[in-house]
Design a protein around this motif. Structure first.
Motif, PDB file in Angstrom:
ATOM      1  N   SER A  75      92.666 -78.245 -23.029  1.00  0.00           N
ATOM      2  CA  SER A  75      91.745 -78.053 -22.141  1.00  0.00           C
ATOM      3  C   SER A  75      92.095 -76.980 -20.922  1.00  0.00           C
ATOM      4  N   PRO A 131      91.742 -72.998 -19.471  1.00  0.00           N
ATOM      5  CA  PRO A 131      90.492 -72.273 -19.178  1.00  0.00           C
ATOM      6  C   PRO A 131      89.960 -71.399 -20.317  1.00  0.00           C
ATOM      7  N   SER A 132      90.941 -71.172 -21.309  1.00  0.00           N
ATOM      8  CA  SER A 132      90.606 -70.589 -22.351  1.00  0.00           C
ATOM      9  C   SER A 132      89.751 -70.978 -23.309  1.00  0.00           C
ATOM     10  N   ALA A 143      85.291 -74.943 -21.990  1.00  0.00           N
ATOM     11  CA  ALA A 143      86.203 -75.405 -20.682  1.00  0.00           C
ATOM     12  C   ALA A 143      84.940 -75.002 -19.376  1.00  0.00           C
ATOM     13  N   ALA A 144      84.151 -73.956 -19.518  1.00  0.00           N
ATOM     14  CA  ALA A 144      83.397 -73.797 -18.390  1.00  0.00           C
ATOM     15  C   ALA A 144      82.438 -74.459 -18.277  1.00  0.00           C
ATOM     16  N   TYR A 145      81.977 -75.536 -19.340  1.00  0.00           N
ATOM     17  CA  TYR A 145      81.290 -76.610 -19.449  1.00  0.00           C
ATOM     18  C   TYR A 145      81.769 -78.094 -18.886  1.00  0.00           C
ATOM     19  N   ASP A 177      87.815 -81.151 -20.822  1.00  0.00           N
ATOM     20  CA  ASP A 177      89.161 -81.404 -20.360  1.00  0.00           C
ATOM     21  C   ASP A 177      89.716 -82.407 -21.467  1.00  0.00           C
ATOM     22  N   THR A 235      80.429 -81.177 -12.439  1.00  0.00           N
ATOM     23  CA  THR A 235      79.183 -81.053 -12.908  1.00  0.00           C
ATOM     24  C   THR A 235      78.123 -81.614 -11.563  1.00  0.00           C
ATOM     25  N   VAL A 278      75.513 -72.806 -16.360  1.00  0.00           N
ATOM     26  CA  VAL A 278      77.009 -72.456 -15.755  1.00  0.00           C
ATOM     27  C   VAL A 278      77.071 -71.713 -14.626  1.00  0.00           C
ATOM     28  N   PRO A 290      78.617 -68.877 -12.078  1.00  0.00           N
ATOM     29  CA  PRO A 290      79.606 -67.719 -11.904  1.00  0.00           C
ATOM     30  C   PRO A 290      80.639 -68.186 -11.225  1.00  0.00           C
ATOM     31  N   GLY A 344      82.183 -70.947 -10.982  1.00  0.00           N
ATOM     32  CA  GLY A 344      82.761 -72.408 -11.439  1.00  0.00           C
ATOM     33  C   GLY A 344      81.787 -73.303 -11.273  1.00  0.00           C
ATOM     34  N   VAL A 359      79.220 -76.539 -12.995  1.00  0.00           N
ATOM     35  CA  VAL A 359      78.039 -76.492 -13.977  1.00  0.00           C
ATOM     36  C   VAL A 359      76.960 -77.224 -13.193  1.00  0.00           C
TER      37      VAL A 359
END
Length: 384
Positions: free
Chosen positions: A9, A11-12, A16-18, A21, A221, A268, A270, A272, A274
């Protein structure tokens, strides 16, 4: 991508942006072993949905997942498992929902409608173009504060993992109230009916409060809720830094908007986090919201505990702490009326739901009985 890739989980990670985890990776483990792919639903329309996966966005059919149960219909915000090689692709299963914002439908079937799932912030947008409707806001808050119970109702998140969706009230179009004192009074009025809830005036036109709002929703979110013309899509565009969501002007006559947004869209941010933008809500019927009503009107329930009679109706009973608070001016009569109205509505919906369940159960018993009798008659016929 291997099974071990879904356990990370960092950041790469592609998802992860969605909101992907360790907990989601653990919940998905059995499906990863079957060769299925995890993804998050970013849009649903006409029985199909857009699912973002580690390999991109795929268009999938939702009919595979218990289509007859409205509470299990695939919804924007869901984490799902899809077959990457399926033709056509189907959503194979829903991962357990952590939270769910549920309202009752406008039909007479006493069903719930899930508007958004796996949310951390429920953002209620109240436009200051007109005087805030406190009764409507109390209704929104009652449902927002019941969002965790809504997920539990579906048998979703394990009891050991408790998640809550925190409500936030945005007073949008704050630039239309240029007088700072008037704006301050409006904020205080809303704060009085939203105990423990942050109330933030914002303006997409001037940028007031947008940075603070962006920082609040920068993790997790969030879902934007409100009537048409509340400025939800304009606010989403302000956070995104570009005009992604189409907007229209409100009518000058009554400051009401048209349904520019017709689907629930997951975006998403920018900075951070959602954001789920939703169409304007004309109706917001209660659904399993007794706990939320109690939280929104906590001062009334605290007063009721001091009444002489435990079953006090707060009408003409002697020793009623609630009516005494109204007479003293400590509790507005409108507040008690709203409390009673929402409780009655919630009890009525609960009673209808129980009746529907009893009817469906009886119908299923009759169907099985008929099948059993038919099978027995067929067996007897063969014996002769």
């Amino acid at each position: 991508m291997s099974f071990s890739d879904f356990q990370a989980s960092t950041p790469s990670h592609p998802l992860a942006a969605y909101g992907w985890d360790d907990a989601w990776a653990g919940a998905f483990a059995p499906y990863a072993e079957q060769g299925l792919l995890p993804g998050r639903v970013v849009r649903v329309d006409r029985g199909l949905c857009d699912v973002v996966t580690s390999t991109g966005v795929v268009r999938a059919d939702t009919a595979f997942v218990v289509p007859r149960d409205p509470m299990r219909i695939v919804c924007t915000g869901d984490w799902v498992a899809v077959d990457p090689d399926g033709d056509p692709r189907f959503v194979r299963t829903l991962l357990p929902r952590r939270t769910a914002f549920v309202r009752s439908t406008s039909s007479q079937r006493s069903e719930g409608q899930v508007l958004a799932t796996n949310i951390d912030h429920i953002v209620i947008c109240v436009p200051l173009a007109v005087e805030p409707d406190l009764g409507r806001l109390e209704r929104f808050l009652a449902l927002a504060m019941s969002s965790t119970a809504g997920a539990a109702l579906l048998g979703e998140a394990p009891r050991a993992v408790r998640h809550e969706a925190h409500p936030l009230v945005l007073l949008t179009k704050a630039d239309l109230v240029p007088d700072a004192t008037t704006l301050s009074h409006l904020v205080e009025d809303v704060e009085r009916i939203a105990p423990g809830v942050q109330v933030l005036p914002v303006s997409s036109a001037t940028g007031e409060g947008v940075d603070v709002f962006g920082a609040i929703v920068g993790g997790g979110t969030s879902v934007l809720l409100g009537t048409s013309g509340a400025g939800k899509s304009t606010l989403a565009n302000a956070l995104l830094g570009e005009d992604v969501m189409r907007v229209q002007q409100t009518r000058d006559v009554d400051e009401k908007g048209r349904h520019t947004t017709t689907t629930r869209n997951l975006l998403v941010l920018p900075g951070g986090g959602v954001l789920i933008d939703t169409p304007g809500l004309r109706g917001i019927g209660l659904w399993d919201a007794e706990a939320g009503v109690g939280q929104v009107f906590s001062e009334i329930e605290e007063l009721a505990a001091r009444c002489r009679f435990h079953d006090c109706a707060h009408a003409s009973e002697p020793g009623c702490a609630v009516t005494r608070a109204i007479e003293d001016g400590a509790l507005p009569a409108r507040r008690l009326d709203s409390y009673r109205k929402l409780l009655r509505e919630n009890h009525r919906i609960a009673a209808k739901t129980d009746a529907r369940l009893r009817t469906e159960t009886l119908r299923e018993w009759k169907r099985r009985g008929a099948e059993g009798r038919a099978a027995m008659e067929l067996k007897r016929g063969r014996a002769f």
